[in-house]
Design a protein around this motif. Structure first.
Motif, mmCIF file in Angstrom:
data_model
loop_
_atom_site.group_PDB
_atom_site.id
_atom_site.type_symbol
_atom_site.label_atom_id
_atom_site.label_comp_id
_atom_site.label_asym_id
_atom_site.label_seq_id
_atom_site.Cartn_x
_atom_site.Cartn_y
_atom_site.Cartn_z
ATOM 1 N N LEU A 95 -10.944 -4.706 -5.983
ATOM 2 C CA LEU A 95 -10.872 -3.908 -4.757
ATOM 3 C C LEU A 95 -10.382 -2.502 -5.071
ATOM 4 N N SER A 96 -10.704 -1.577 -4.209
ATOM 5 C CA SER A 96 -10.320 -0.181 -4.401
ATOM 6 C C SER A 96 -8.809 -0.023 -4.299
ATOM 7 N N ARG A 97 -8.237 0.842 -5.130
ATOM 8 C CA ARG A 97 -6.800 1.131 -5.074
ATOM 9 C C ARG A 97 -6.481 2.053 -3.921
ATOM 10 N N TRP A 98 -7.484 2.757 -3.415
ATOM 11 C CA TRP A 98 -7.260 3.776 -2.399
ATOM 12 C C TRP A 98 -7.668 3.276 -1.024
ATOM 13 N N LYS A 99 -7.043 3.826 0.006
ATOM 14 C CA LYS A 99 -7.357 3.439 1.388
ATOM 15 C C LYS A 99 -8.805 3.778 1.699
ATOM 16 N N VAL A 100 -9.412 2.911 2.478
ATOM 17 C CA VAL A 100 -10.787 3.113 2.907
ATOM 18 C C VAL A 100 -10.776 3.240 4.424
ATOM 19 N N THR A 101 -11.408 4.295 4.949
ATOM 20 C CA THR A 101 -11.442 4.500 6.397
ATOM 21 C C THR A 101 -12.429 3.534 7.037
ATOM 22 N N LYS A 102 -12.486 3.550 8.364
ATOM 23 C CA LYS A 102 -13.404 2.664 9.086
ATOM 24 C C LYS A 102 -14.863 2.980 8.769
ATOM 25 N N LYS A 103 -15.125 4.219 8.347
ATOM 26 C CA LYS A 103 -16.491 4.626 7.994
ATOM 27 C C LYS A 103 -16.762 4.450 6.512
ATOM 28 N N ASN A 104 -15.950 3.632 5.830
ATOM 29 C CA ASN A 104 -16.081 3.341 4.400
ATOM 30 C C ASN A 104 -15.991 4.577 3.512
ATOM 31 N N VAL A 105 -15.136 5.522 3.903
ATOM 32 C CA VAL A 105 -14.876 6.697 3.086
ATOM 33 C C VAL A 105 -13.557 6.444 2.358
ATOM 34 N N VAL A 106 -13.585 6.593 1.041
ATOM 35 C CA VAL A 106 -12.396 6.348 0.233
ATOM 36 C C VAL A 106 -11.493 7.577 0.268
ATOM 37 N N LYS A 107 -10.221 7.370 0.637
ATOM 38 C CA LYS A 107 -9.241 8.456 0.653
ATOM 39 C C LYS A 107 -8.508 8.447 -0.684
ATOM 40 N N LYS A 108 -9.007 9.210 -1.634
ATOM 41 C CA LYS A 108 -8.409 9.254 -2.977
ATOM 42 C C LYS A 108 -6.997 9.813 -2.891
ATOM 43 N N GLY A 109 -6.061 9.121 -3.521
ATOM 44 C CA GLY A 109 -4.669 9.558 -3.522
ATOM 45 C C GLY A 109 -3.813 8.860 -2.480
ATOM 46 N N VAL A 110 -4.435 8.124 -1.541
ATOM 47 C CA VAL A 110 -3.683 7.371 -0.541
ATOM 48 C C VAL A 110 -3.793 5.895 -0.914
ATOM 49 N N PRO A 111 -2.728 5.299 -1.478
ATOM 50 C CA PRO A 111 -2.816 3.918 -1.970
ATOM 51 C C PRO A 111 -2.936 2.902 -0.839
ATOM 52 N N THR A 112 -3.647 1.800 -1.124
ATOM 53 C CA THR A 112 -3.768 0.736 -0.126
ATOM 54 C C THR A 112 -2.504 -0.098 -0.073
ATOM 55 N N LYS A 113 -1.869 -0.310 -1.196
ATOM 56 C CA LYS A 113 -0.653 -1.116 -1.241
ATOM 57 C C LYS A 113 0.532 -0.217 -1.542
ATOM 58 N N VAL A 114 1.527 -0.247 -0.659
ATOM 59 C CA VAL A 114 2.719 0.563 -0.836
ATOM 60 C C VAL A 114 3.930 -0.325 -0.614
ATOM 61 N N LEU A 115 4.874 -0.268 -1.523
ATOM 62 C CA LEU A 115 6.118 -1.008 -1.384
ATOM 63 C C LEU A 115 7.170 -0.047 -0.871
ATOM 64 N N TRP A 116 7.656 -0.314 0.341
ATOM 65 C CA TRP A 116 8.690 0.526 0.930
ATOM 66 C C TRP A 116 10.034 -0.105 0.680
ATOM 67 N N TYR A 117 10.998 0.691 0.258
ATOM 68 C CA TYR A 117 12.333 0.193 -0.001
ATOM 69 C C TYR A 117 13.318 1.181 0.608
ATOM 70 N N PHE A 118 14.093 0.702 1.542
ATOM 71 C CA PHE A 118 15.109 1.531 2.161
ATOM 72 C C PHE A 118 16.473 0.946 1.828
ATOM 73 N N PRO A 119 17.236 1.572 0.945
ATOM 74 C CA PRO A 119 18.554 1.043 0.623
ATOM 75 C C PRO A 119 19.460 1.113 1.855
ATOM 76 N N PRO A 120 20.087 0.006 2.266
ATOM 77 C CA PRO A 120 20.856 -0.002 3.514
ATOM 78 C C PRO A 120 22.221 0.687 3.430
ATOM 79 N N ILE A 121 22.865 0.692 2.278
ATOM 80 C CA ILE A 121 24.228 1.204 2.179
ATOM 81 C C ILE A 121 24.342 2.680 2.584
ATOM 82 N N PRO A 122 23.493 3.594 2.066
ATOM 83 C CA PRO A 122 23.615 4.992 2.500
ATOM 84 C C PRO A 122 23.412 5.152 4.010
ATOM 85 N N ARG A 123 22.531 4.340 4.573
ATOM 86 C CA ARG A 123 22.300 4.416 6.016
ATOM 87 C C ARG A 123 23.548 3.969 6.786
#
Length: 155
Positions: A92-120
């Motif tokens: 599968l493509s590493r990049w996001k694909v729009t509804k019109k099947n256009v590949v957005k190069k540089g925008v990853p499909t899988k992103v791991l978000w991590y928000f450390p709670p202590i500073p917050r």
């Protein structure tokens, strides 16, 4: 994402077994304190905590790998698949694909978000007004033995 990993490993249990064995390997021969996985997790937490760039992290992996004894298991690069446009296993493509099947190069499909709670938490409790609001449910509440708040339960 977890369900996808579960499905993948139920289809390939040997691959999961190999993954677990790889994670349990000592960081270097004779090391009893850290495994390959724990070493990588510690370094990646350091990257996230201090906002290191990917290039800085890659350089740090190389330098730490040079400091470890011969036979160490730490990967010297996280950019093995850097130039690929699709995932090596599923194709599968590493990049996001729009509804019109256009590949957005540089925008990853899988992103791991991590928000450390202590500073917050530190920011939230820094203000006297906010800290009073956050703790008022415990201090201003009637404690007469009746269940008025989930915190009043015996368990």
């Amino acid at each position: 994402m977890c369900e996808g990993a579960y499905e993948h490993f139920t289809e390939n249990p040997n691959e999961f077994k190999k993954f677990v064995e790889e994670a349990k390997k000592p960081l270097y021969p004779g090391c009893q304190k850290h495994t390959k996985l724990s070493g990588l997790v510690k370094l990646y937490n350091l990257k996230a905590r201090h906002g290191m760039t990917d290039n800085c992290f890659a350089d740090m992996l190389i330098e730490v790998g040079d400091l470890l004894p011969i036979g160490q298991e730490l990967p010297l690069s996280m950019k093995k698949y850097h130039d690929l446009t699709s995932y090596p296993k599923c194709g599968l493509s590493r990049w996001k694909v729009t509804k019109k099947n256009v590949v957005k190069k540089g925008v990853p499909t899988k992103v791991l978000w991590y928000f450390p709670p202590i500073p917050r938490f530190k920011r939230m409790f820094k203000s006297l007004e906010t800290s009073k609001s956050l703790t008022s449910h415990n201090q201003a509440r009637m404690k007469d033995g009746r269940l008025r708040h989930p915190d009043d339960s015996p368990l």
